[in-house]
Design an enzyme around this catalytic site. Structure first.
Site, short mmCIF file in Angstrom:
data_model
loop_
_atom_site.label_atom_id
_atom_site.label_comp_id
_atom_site.label_asym_id
_atom_site.label_seq_id
_atom_site.Cartn_x
_atom_site.Cartn_y
_atom_site.Cartn_z
CB CYS A 1 -3.10 -23.99 54.39
SG CYS A 1 -2.92 -25.05 56.01
CD GLU B 1 -8.95 -29.56 57.85
OE1 GLU B 1 -8.88 -28.82 57.97
OE2 GLU B 1 -9.61 -30.51 58.32
P1 NAD Z 1 -5.76 -27.45 45.09
O1 NAD Z 1 -7.13 -27.21 44.91
O2 NAD Z 1 -5.36 -26.98 43.40
O3 NAD Z 1 -5.54 -29.12 44.85
C1 NAD Z 1 -5.46 -29.84 46.08
C2 NAD Z 1 -5.88 -30.88 44.95
O4 NAD Z 1 -7.11 -31.28 44.52
C3 NAD Z 1 -5.34 -31.77 44.11
O5 NAD Z 1 -4.94 -32.85 43.84
C4 NAD Z 1 -5.57 -31.53 42.53
O6 NAD Z 1 -4.95 -32.34 41.98
C5 NAD Z 1 -7.07 -32.14 43.20
N1 NAD Z 1 -8.55 -31.44 42.41
C6 NAD Z 1 -8.28 -30.21 41.46
N2 NAD Z 1 -9.35 -29.95 41.15
C7 NAD Z 1 -10.19 -31.57 41.78
C8 NAD Z 1 -11.96 -31.41 41.68
N3 NAD Z 1 -12.59 -30.90 40.50
N4 NAD Z 1 -11.89 -32.80 41.80
C9 NAD Z 1 -11.06 -33.67 41.99
N5 NAD Z 1 -9.88 -33.25 42.95
C10 NAD Z 1 -9.06 -32.62 42.36
O7 NAD Z 1 -4.43 -27.01 46.00
P2 NAD Z 1 -3.14 -26.83 45.88
O8 NAD Z 1 -2.46 -26.34 45.33
O9 NAD Z 1 -2.20 -28.32 46.04
O10 NAD Z 1 -2.31 -26.52 47.80
C11 NAD Z 1 -2.62 -25.43 48.19
C12 NAD Z 1 -4.42 -24.76 48.59
O11 NAD Z 1 -4.43 -25.69 49.86
C13 NAD Z 1 -3.94 -24.11 49.52
O12 NAD Z 1 -5.14 -23.09 49.17
C14 NAD Z 1 -3.90 -24.62 50.51
O13 NAD Z 1 -4.62 -23.09 51.36
C15 NAD Z 1 -4.41 -25.35 51.15
N6 NAD Z 1 -4.28 -26.03 51.98
C16 NAD Z 1 -5.52 -25.97 54.11
C17 NAD Z 1 -4.60 -26.83 54.36
C18 NAD Z 1 -5.17 -27.03 55.58
O14 NAD Z 1 -5.22 -28.06 56.26
N7 NAD Z 1 -6.88 -26.21 55.75
C19 NAD Z 1 -3.63 -27.39 54.10
C20 NAD Z 1 -2.27 -26.91 53.39
C21 NAD Z 1 -3.24 -26.55 51.83
#
Ligand code: NAD
Length: 971
Positions: free
Chosen positions: A768, A734
């Site tokens: 999001c 997501e």
């Molecule tokens: P992010 O992508 O920076 O991090 C998400 C998770 O991924 C964290 O736990 C992070 O540590 C991990 N991560 C980062 N790099 C990684 C890698 N290379 N491999 C594996 N894991 C890794 O996102 P965020 O800042 O935590 O959240 C905000 C984002 O999430 C926004 O873009 C938002 O739109 C999205 N979001 C989407 C939904 C949805 O349902 N579509 C819901 C909530 C948030």
């Protein structure tokens, strides 16, 4: 008993007197007039009534004649409209009536309808109507109608209008109209403070009082009484508190008799009334109580049911009527402390008051009746004939703000239970009308839950006990700061040297917790532990697995305040947002447990003798859950619980910005006895441990929620097959959004402004589903931007532990820097509407709104994840949709419009996963609005929906030949 009988006898006598002296039908219901005819059709045809009221509601906002004609056709020319109306509209078109003529005709008709119930556009305009009332010796109370107040500026404007009104009442009206009963004004507290909300009890009381003081002062000086109207139940206690606390102030001790309205349809009102009388006694005050039945019944039923809160109103009209009598009795027995104003059009309720007053030997001056302007004229004349004081509640205001009021009156006149309808339209016999209200035979039956899923109600912060518990939880949580939290692998706690330090974004010097930091070594241990645990767990009966989720949900419910308090500190959510996140987490547990029970039963396919085909779902194996920080409990709980209930073992890596909340989730599962190894807690760096897990050959699936770039990287890395790998990894990702709301010229701007503010600035735009683009169709953009700006300037920004805060900090230094960068970009790409400065310690940033940025500009294309909003203009709905669909994201979107064809078009053509019409675009509820997008917003089925769990399982079909030596078991 005897006295009861003789009271009934008296009620009938008095009722009959009034009934027989009524000669006319109220003009609004007189079917000889066109207005009465329309009412009659509305009463007969529910669908027509809905269209008519909706058309009346949208009409004042239609700026062009063409639009009026178009909507007239859209609302009324299909087959379901009464022939006569359809015919008339078609005739108008056939005869080539110019739009101008048609529109004028329509406007004039609705204006005259409104005129029936609204005394005038403004006090000057109402002068003649009020003078006419005076001539009839009727007293009145004036209510100034207004639009929903969304900004401080609008609240100040309202205050000024009331100050002018008071002056006007003493001046011009005072001279020409004097009924001897004194002038009264009615006001609603929500018009005087745009941020009114009982969650911020003290702030709301303080600000509202400040705005009302000048009005009361002037009213006192000019000897005008003031009545506080009652609005929705949510504001009830607050209204009473503001009223009492103002009247307790020294300068208002000598205020001319002032009052408050109480609603008989509320189950609480008896207690409120007794408390009010006790207070008046204690303070030696006398106040007016306007007893009404209540005008927001439908709203209270719908909204409270939607929220899962107890419905505060009686569901049965007779119970309201009975309560009205009981409250009338209390009022009439306490006339030393209260001055009763019996506000009703019901002959039975009126006769009851009269008979009881007679029994209590009260003089006629000890109480008064009140009736609404334009309704029940014959009744008020009948009462005047027996020398009762009658006061008319006379609303004054323009057409737009008047529409909500007008529609309420129309609903009241046409509803099945309306007394006016029963007496004047259906001509019910007197015997029926005068009958004492009956208590329903059957007790109110609540809808049986019978195990069905229901959303967890959010906390009702209008209740003081909830506010107190939240404040206590926040205090207690401070004692938990700076603790160390371990990893949790195969049931063992591991404290590592490396730590993630979780900070309070409102006060970054405060350490919420220090959470151990997993690396490759711990990741290997977690995978090994999960592999072992999986053997047993996948064999566990789905029902048993589901029960772990239900136990976890129950525990979370117990810890609701504690968990919400933690989120407020760890990620800067407001009280309401934090609470909603915990509710959503509980929802996922409850929902997926039921889903697993549904999917856990093998399905038998086909019906062939000698062959049995079984379709079952088996767990995939070992999964990794990688979650974001912005819904730190809900999203993690959703992905984790789906994984484990489906029979998988899960390694959970929370976001580095919300690791303490992540730990709490695992702790609660563990407290509920989840077998060791089924859920492993492995916080750590996304790039290192996250990526290591994603690429590990023993991992079968990855459930990820986060940004697009990270999501796409995970998809790429997971797509590579490594040595020893047994399955192609399933990925549920997501990702982000760049969500738009379209507003057309038929939108209800009150709703649109509120909807955009909540969607774009709620949680600082870090959802999001947040709105970051608004596309306005037609020439309403100026008005819209003005109101939006005013609203954005008025919201409270500050530490979210303060209950009045609407916007807290962004989550960390990086987010602050990134968002500020976009504000700079916005200055170049668009026209600055607002950049609000804030001066708080912590990662605070005010809202920024830009107009006229090109649709392909960066602020209109890139996910900012902060309170930055691009407002664009489109010439028509086609162009608006083109702009809306112009990004690669397809997550959520919204529309504010009251044009049926536009609504249909947007439903068909707006490419988003979740579309919201005439409401905010955030706050999807599990089971009701399954959530998730497509395009660059994600791959996978919607969270909280019926397909979600399927992604965590492999479907298997087993066919067995049951024929043995020609013998097959028969069903
Ligand atoms: P992010 O992508 O920076 O991090 C998400 C998770 O991924 C964290 O736990 C992070 O540590 C991990 N991560 C980062 N790099 C990684 C890698 N290379 N491999 C594996 N894991 C890794 O996102 P965020 O800042 O935590 O959240 C905000 C984002 O999430 C926004 O873009 C938002 O739109 C999205 N979001 C989407 C939904 C949805 O349902 N579509 C819901 C909530 C948030």
């Amino acid at each position: 008993m005897d006295s009861e009988l003789s009271l009934e006898k008296k009620i009938r006598e008095l009722g009959l007197d009034i009934y027989s002296s009524i000669r006319e039908v109220p003009p609004a219901l007189d079917t000889r007039r066109w207005m009465g005819k329309i009412m009659e059709w509305s009463m007969k045809d529910k669908d027509f009534k809905t269209r008519l009221f909706r058309f009346i509601d949208v009409l004042p906002s239609l700026k062009t004649d063409e639009l009026i004609v178009r909507l007239l056709h859209e609302y009324f020319t299909d087959v379901d409209t009464p022939k006569i109306i359809r015919g008339a509209i078609e005739r108008i078109s056939r005869q080539g009536f110019l739009p101008k003529m048609t529109a004028t005709l329509v406007r004039k008709s609705v204006e005259s309808l409104a005129r029936q119930f609204i005394a005038g556009k403004d006090p000057e305009d109402a002068l003649n109507s009020l003078a006419a009332l005076g001539k009839e010796n009727l007293a009145f109370s004036i209510d100034l109608l207004g639009e929903t107040v969304v900004s401080d500026k609008e609240a100040r404007n309202y205050q000024e209008r009331y100050l002018d009104l008071v002056g006007f009442l003493r001046g011009e009206i005072g001279e020409s109209v004097d009924t001897g009963s004194g002038h009264d004004i009615s006001l609603k507290i929500s018009s005087f403070y745009s941020q009114l909300d009982p969650v911020d009890w003290f702030g709301s009381v303080k600000q509202t009082k400040e705005a009302l003081r000048p009005i009361l002062r002037k009213a006192k000086e000019l000897c005008i009484s003031v009545t506080f109207d009652m609005e929705h139940y949510y504001y009830k206690d607050l209204t009473i508190a503001v009223f009492q606390s103002l009247l307790e102030e020294n300068e208002f001790e000598a205020l001319p008799l002032s009052g408050i309205a109480l609603q008989a349809y509320l189950k609480d009102t008896k207690e409120d009334l007794l408390r009010l009388i006790g207070w008046a006694k204690e303070k030696s005050r006398r106040v007016t109580v306007r007893l009404v039945k209540g005008a927001y019944w439908d709203y209270e039923v719908v909204i409270n049911r939607q929220k899962g809160w107890p419905v505060p109103v009686f569901l049965n009209k007779e119970e309201t009527d009975r309560n009205f009598e009981e409250l009338t009795k209390i009022l009439l027995e306490n006339t030393r402390f209260v001055s009763p104003a019996i506000a009703t059009h019901n002959i039975r309720s009126i006769s009851y008051a009269l008979a009881l007053a007679d029994f209590l030997s009260l003089p006629k001056e000890a109480f008064e009746f009140q009736m609404l302007y334009g309704m029940a004229e014959p009744l008020r004349e009948a009462l005047q004939r027996i020398r009762c004081t009658v006061r008319v509640y006379a609303p004054v205001g323009g057409l737009i703000p008047g529409m909500a009021y007008l529609v309420r009156r129309l609903l009241e006149n046409t509803s099945n239970e309306s007394f006016l309808r029963r007496s004047f339209v259906e001509k019910s016999p007197f015997e029926e009308l005068i009958q004492a209200p009956q208590t329903p035979q059957k007790a109110e039956v609540g809808r049986s839950l019978s195990g069905a899923f229901r959303n967890e109600p959010d906390l009702d912060f209008s209740l003081s006990k909830n506010r107190e518990k939240m404040a206590d939880a926040l205090k207690d949580m401070r004692n938990e700061f700076n603790k160390r939290y371990p990893l949790f692998i195969s049931g063992g706690e591991i404290l590592t040297d490396g730590e993630t330090v979780s900070l309070n974004p409102s006060a970054p010097h405060e350490v919420i917790g220090r959470v151990s930091f997993g690396q490759k070594k711990e990741a290997e241990e977690a995978i090994e532990g999960a592999t072992k645990a999986c053997k047993e767990w996948r064999r566990t009966d789905p029902k048993e697995r589901a029960e772990y989720l239900l136990r976890t949900a129950a525990k979370m419910r117990q810890k609701k305040f504690e968990l919400a308090a933690l989120e407020i500190y760890e990620v800067g959510k407001t009280w309401k947002d934090a609470d909603a996140d915990v509710s959503e987490a509980i929802d996922y547990l409850e929902f997926y447990s039921r889903e697993m029970i549904r999917l856990g039963k093998p399905k038998i396919l086909g019906d062939y003798p000698g062959e049995e085909n079984e379709y079952v779902y088996n767990p995939r194996g070992i999964g990794v859950v990688i979650s974001p920080w912005n819904f730190p409990l809900a999203i993690s709980t959703g992905m984790v619980s789906a994984g484990i209930v489906a029979g998988n073992c899960v390694i959970f890596k929370p976001s580095g910005l919300s690791p303490v909340t992540g730990y709490k989730l695992v702790e609660i599962f563990s407290l509920c006895g989840l077998p060791h190894g089924v859920l492993q807690f492995l916080p750590g760096s996304g790039e290192e441990v996250g990526e290591y897990l994603v690429s590990h050959p023993k991992i079968d699936f990855i459930a990820f929620t986060g940004s697009r770039d990270v999501g796409l990287r995970i998809i790429r890395v997971a797509g590579e097959t490594r040595k020893g790998q047994r399955s192609v990894k399933k990925i549920i990702a997501e990702m982000g959004g760049k969500n738009a709301i379209i507003i057309d010229e038929t939108a209800d701007l009150d709703e649109a402004v509120k909807g955009v503010i909540e969607s774009a600035l709620g949680y600082q735009g870090q959802k999001c589903s947040a709105c970051s683009r608004v596309i306005v169709v037609g020439d309403i953009i100026k008005v819209f931007l003005n109101r939006l700006k005013g609203a954005a300037e008025s919201i409270q920004i500050g530490p979210p532990e303060e209950p009045g805060t609407f916007m807290g900090p962004v989550v960390d230094k990086e987010a602050l820097k990134k968002t500020k960068g976009y504000v700079e970009i916005g200055k170049n790409e668009g026209k600055e509407v607002l950049i609000r400065a804030v001066q708080e310690e912590g990662y605070f940033l005010g809202p920024a709104i830009f107009a006229d940025a090109p649709p392909e500009s960066r602020i209109a294309q890139e996910e900012i994840f902060g309170p930055v909003l691009a407002v664009m203009k489109a010439k028509d709905i086609e162009e608006a949709l083109e702009i809306a669909n112009m990004t690669s994201y397809s997550l959520s979107g919204g529309l504010f419009s009251r044009t049926p064809s536009v609504i249909k078009k947007v439903k068909d053509e707006f490419r988003v996963g979740n579309l919201y019409i005439n409401r905010k675009i955030t706050g999807a509820l599990v089971g009701r609005q399954p959530f998730g997008g497509f395009g660059m917003s994600g791959v996978g089925s919607k969270a909280g929906g019926p397909d979600y769990l399927l992604q965590f399982m492999n479907p298997v079909c087993i066919s067995e030949n049951t024929l043995r030596r020609g013998f097959a078991p028969l069903e």
